[in-house]
Design an enzyme around this catalytic site. Structure first.
Site, PDB file in Angstrom:
ATOM      1  N   ASP B  29       0.779  -0.949   0.286  1.00  0.00           N
ATOM      2  CA  ASP B  29       0.100  -0.144  -0.569  1.00  0.00           C
ATOM      3  C   ASP B  29       0.654   1.286  -0.175  1.00  0.00           C
ATOM      4  OD1 ASP B  29      -1.837   1.676   2.298  1.00  0.00           O
ATOM      5  OD2 ASP B  29      -2.000   1.645   0.288  1.00  0.00           O
ATOM      6  N   ASP B  31       0.255   5.294   0.575  1.00  0.00           N
ATOM      7  CA  ASP B  31      -0.384   6.112   1.765  1.00  0.00           C
ATOM      8  C   ASP B  31       0.097   5.739   3.105  1.00  0.00           C
ATOM      9  OD1 ASP B  31      -2.775   7.081  -0.343  1.00  0.00           O
ATOM     10  OD2 ASP B  31      -1.293   9.030   0.615  1.00  0.00           O
ATOM     11  N   ASN B  63      -6.286   2.709  -2.361  1.00  0.00           N
ATOM     12  CA  ASN B  63      -7.275   2.746  -3.054  1.00  0.00           C
ATOM     13  C   ASN B  63      -7.434   4.399  -3.457  1.00  0.00           C
ATOM     14  OD1 ASN B  63      -8.256   0.889  -2.583  1.00  0.00           O
ATOM     15  ND2 ASN B  63      -9.084   1.401  -0.478  1.00  0.00           N
ATOM     16  N   ASN B  64      -6.470   4.819  -3.870  1.00  0.00           N
ATOM     17  CA  ASN B  64      -6.349   6.169  -3.617  1.00  0.00           C
ATOM     18  C   ASN B  64      -6.469   6.862  -5.534  1.00  0.00           C
ATOM     19  OD1 ASN B  64      -6.228   9.700  -4.255  1.00  0.00           O
ATOM     20  ND2 ASN B  64      -4.450   9.429  -2.047  1.00  0.00           N
ATOM     21  N   HIS B 189     -10.044   9.837   4.190  1.00  0.00           N
ATOM     22  CA  HIS B 189      -8.568   9.902   3.859  1.00  0.00           C
ATOM     23  C   HIS B 189      -8.007  10.962   4.956  1.00  0.00           C
ATOM     24  CE1 HIS B 189      -9.869   7.275   0.380  1.00  0.00           C
ATOM     25  NE2 HIS B 189     -10.032   8.912  -0.435  1.00  0.00           N
ATOM     26  N   LYS B 220      -9.851  -2.545  -2.267  1.00  0.00           N
ATOM     27  CA  LYS B 220      -9.252  -2.936  -1.130  1.00  0.00           C
ATOM     28  C   LYS B 220     -10.546  -3.280   0.093  1.00  0.00           C
ATOM     29  CE  LYS B 220      -5.587  -0.746  -1.017  1.00  0.00           C
ATOM     30  NZ  LYS B 220      -3.970  -0.663  -0.088  1.00  0.00           N
ATOM     31  N   ASP B 245      -1.327  -0.759   6.308  1.00  0.00           N
ATOM     32  CA  ASP B 245      -1.434   0.153   7.239  1.00  0.00           C
ATOM     33  C   ASP B 245      -3.208   0.340   7.455  1.00  0.00           C
ATOM     34  OD1 ASP B 245      -1.885   3.507   6.623  1.00  0.00           O
ATOM     35  OD2 ASP B 245      -2.167   2.194   5.309  1.00  0.00           O
TER      36      ASP B 245
END
Lengths: 306, 306
Positions: B29, B31, B63-64, B189, B220, B245
């Protein structure tokens, strides 16, 4: 409450039911009007009830009008009604914030001018009404200036709903001491002309999801709507009839408050749905079974005029 | 080392080496794992380089949905990661476009609630997007026209989200043949300084409530992003490691796809939360418990530098 439930309301039963109650509470959309058209016979029923000495109230989850605006609409459609008989969620949310939340401070409002007026009417100052387009870049949004007198967020129907409003509400709700109230959870808002658009429930879900918090919801089936009427007019639940078209809001409210309940078939729910609930073991679904049902409230008229 | 188990084991030096030896593919991932905002996590660029030198395949799964892949390539470069290729980056925007083109094989247009990143990926994938007409002065939520070629609705983070877009999307979704996709489920977010901003999940919740339909979520924890990588690179889940995370997205994703999972503590979730999931009785919650826990991806350095 009737020993058996979900009974078709015939002439004789109508007479008995009416004799057993002093007050009748009506939902509006799908019960006494559809959009801007009265259900045929509905004005005559309401006016006749009053002539028969019954008290009549209007209890609606719609937050887009003030009590006075509803009274004006009722008048235009031929109903004999006054503003203090109307209990919409714009008014009831203001009362809820004042008396239940004991709000001391401002409220960040996602909602209509009607809601703003009702809040000001009870002495609460709202901030945020009207268009709120996004400006700046993402890293600015967490730092939007917050009004430090805001102690609650209230979400109702708002055609100006936007990402920025959702963001502002989230920033206020990050403070766990900030109260979170929604007018109602209806997913569709009926409009004039028979159309519908997404309802307050959708906007509330957006805010609840972003904030990962659940709102206190004022509207039906929450008993607060009935308590609001009862506390102002001294109602005895056993002598009250709730008339509605939705099993999950109107009838459930009636069940929650110990009122007699009548489902009218001019709106959302069907007899088949009511009977399916009746067969179910689940207590929640049992609350969505009316005592009686009727095709349209106009069908009570003969019993009233007898 | 066997994958699965969700035991939240804290890894020491030799165990880290053994873990890496048993895996061919490492999925990160972004971020909270390899960077926070515009700052690389200390040691992360070196870890990525060393993994590649050791012959591991490295992928980035985020996922961003706000940036197209080419912007990510630039960000990697800016933050000191050497030679990260576009092909190694799998964002929910890219994967949503790939889904529409390759899995759904969309015949028609997609109505998008989203931002520039999503639009670019759709254009690059050759998926036609319904044009947003400029708001005419008299336009309202009640009168806007629909495009008959729209056969799918895609919802993701959109700073220009409005009630009008919600109403339009809801109209398209009335047809059961219209696909309903969401880029990712993230409700919020993280921004710098512990602040948050509303995520795709909050907008999706509004649209699901309005339409009474559930979206197919690309990001995800859904497996689709893994399927997308696997279809291009032939990955064996048993030889793949997922490092993230966020327990409810990254770890659950890894668990759903049969990967071994590592939680790093440089982002959203805490060790305490991981242990709570591990000790839960509910199967869905147990799947959010990682196999291993590390302070930071920098913990891989010692094992890799030997």
């Amino acid at each position: 409450m009737a020993a058996s439930k979900c009974t078709r309301l015939t002439g004789v039963l109508s007479r008995q039911l009416l004799d057993s109650v002093d007050s009748v509470l009506f939902d509006c959309d799908g019960v006494i009007w559809r959009g801007d058209q009265a259900i045929p016979g509905a004005p005559e029923v309401i006016n006749s009830l009053k002539k028969n000495g019954k008290r009549v109230f209007f209890v609606t989850n719609n937050s887009t009008k003030t009590r006075q605006m509803y009274a004006d609409k009722l008048g235009k459609l031929g109903f004999d009604a006054s503003a203090d008989e109307v209990f919409g969620t714009a008014y009831c949310s203001a009362v809820y914030l004042k008396n239940v939340c004991k709000l001391d401070g401002k409220v960040y409002l996602i909602g209509s001018n009607a809601m703003r007026q009702e809040l000001e009417g009870v002495g609460i100052r709202p901030v945020g009404v009207g268009p709120d387009p996004v400006s700046g870049v993402q890293k600015d949004w967490a730092n939007v200036p917050l009004d430090n007198e805001v102690r609650a967020v209230l979400v109702g129907f708002d055609e100006h709903f936007s990402y920025m409003k959702l963001n502002r509400a989230l920033q206020y709700l990050c403070n766990p001491d900030c109260q979170f109230v929604g007018t109602n959870t209806d997913t569709r808002l009926p409009l004039e002309g028979g159309k519908a658009v997404p309802g307050t429930g959708c906007l509330l879900r957006a805010v609840e999801t972003a904030a990962q918090r659940k709102a206190q919801v004022v509207g039906k089936p929450n008993i607060f709507m009935f308590e609001c009427v009862a506390s102002q007019f001294g109602l005895d639940p056993e002598r009250c009839l709730m008339v509605g078209d939705r099993l999950d809001t109107d009838i459930m409210l009636g069940s929650n408050c110990g009122l007699k309940t009548l489902l009218t078939l001019t709106g959302v729910s069907t007899v088949a749905e009511a009977e399916a609930n009746q067969k179910c073991e689940c207590p929640q679904r049992q609350k969505m079974v009316p005592d009686y049902y009727i095709e349209s409230i106009a069908d009570i008229l003969p019993a009233l005029q007898a | 080392m066997a994958g699965g188990g969700g035991g939240c084991v804290t890894l020491g030096g030799a165990q880290i080496r053994d873990l890496l030896d048993s895996k061919h593919n490492v999925l990160f991932d972004c971020d909270g794992v390899i960077w926070n905002g515009e700052t690389a996590v200390t040691g992360a660029p070196e870890v990525v380089s060393l993994l590649k030198q050791r012959g591991k395949r490295v992928f980035f799964v985020t996922n961003n949905c706000t940036r197209p892949r080419e912007n990510y390539v630039q960000k990697f470069s800016r933050l000191g990661f050497a030679d990260v290729a576009e092909e190694e980056i799998f964002s929910s925007a890219y994967c949503s476009a790939a889904y529409l083109r390759d899995v759904a094989r969309l015949q028609g247009k997609v109505y998008v609630i989203g931002c520039g990143g999503v639009m670019k990926e759709l254009r690059d994938a050759g998926v036609p997007v319904a044009e947003e007409e400029d708001a005419e002065p008299g336009a309202s939520i009640y009168t806007c026209p629909l495009d008959p070629d729209v056969k799918a609705v895609l919802v993701g983070y959109d700073e220009n989200f409005t009630f009008m877009k919600l109403a339009k999307a809801c109209c398209y979704l009335r047809s059961s043949e219209c696909l309903f996709l969401a880029t990712d489920p993230d409700p919020w977010h993280p921004l710098r300084g512990g602040r948050v901003t509303p995520g795709s999940g909050s907008l999706t919740a509004a649209l699901e409530t309005a339409s009474s339909r559930k979206a197919t979520v690309i990001g995800k924890p859904s497996c689709f992003m893994f399927d997308c990588i696997a279809s291009q690179f032939g990955l064996d889940p048993a030889r793949s490691l997922m490092i993230g995370d966020r327990l409810e997205t990254d770890v659950l994703f890894g668990s759903n796809c049969g990967l071994t999972t590592v939680l790093t503590l440089t982002g959203v979730s805490t060790l305490q939360e991981a242990l709570a999931f591990r000790d839960s009785q509910e199967p869905q919650q147990k799947h959010c418990a990682p196999d291993y826990v590390m302070e930071s991806v920098a913990d891989f350095l010692q094992a890799l530098e030997e």
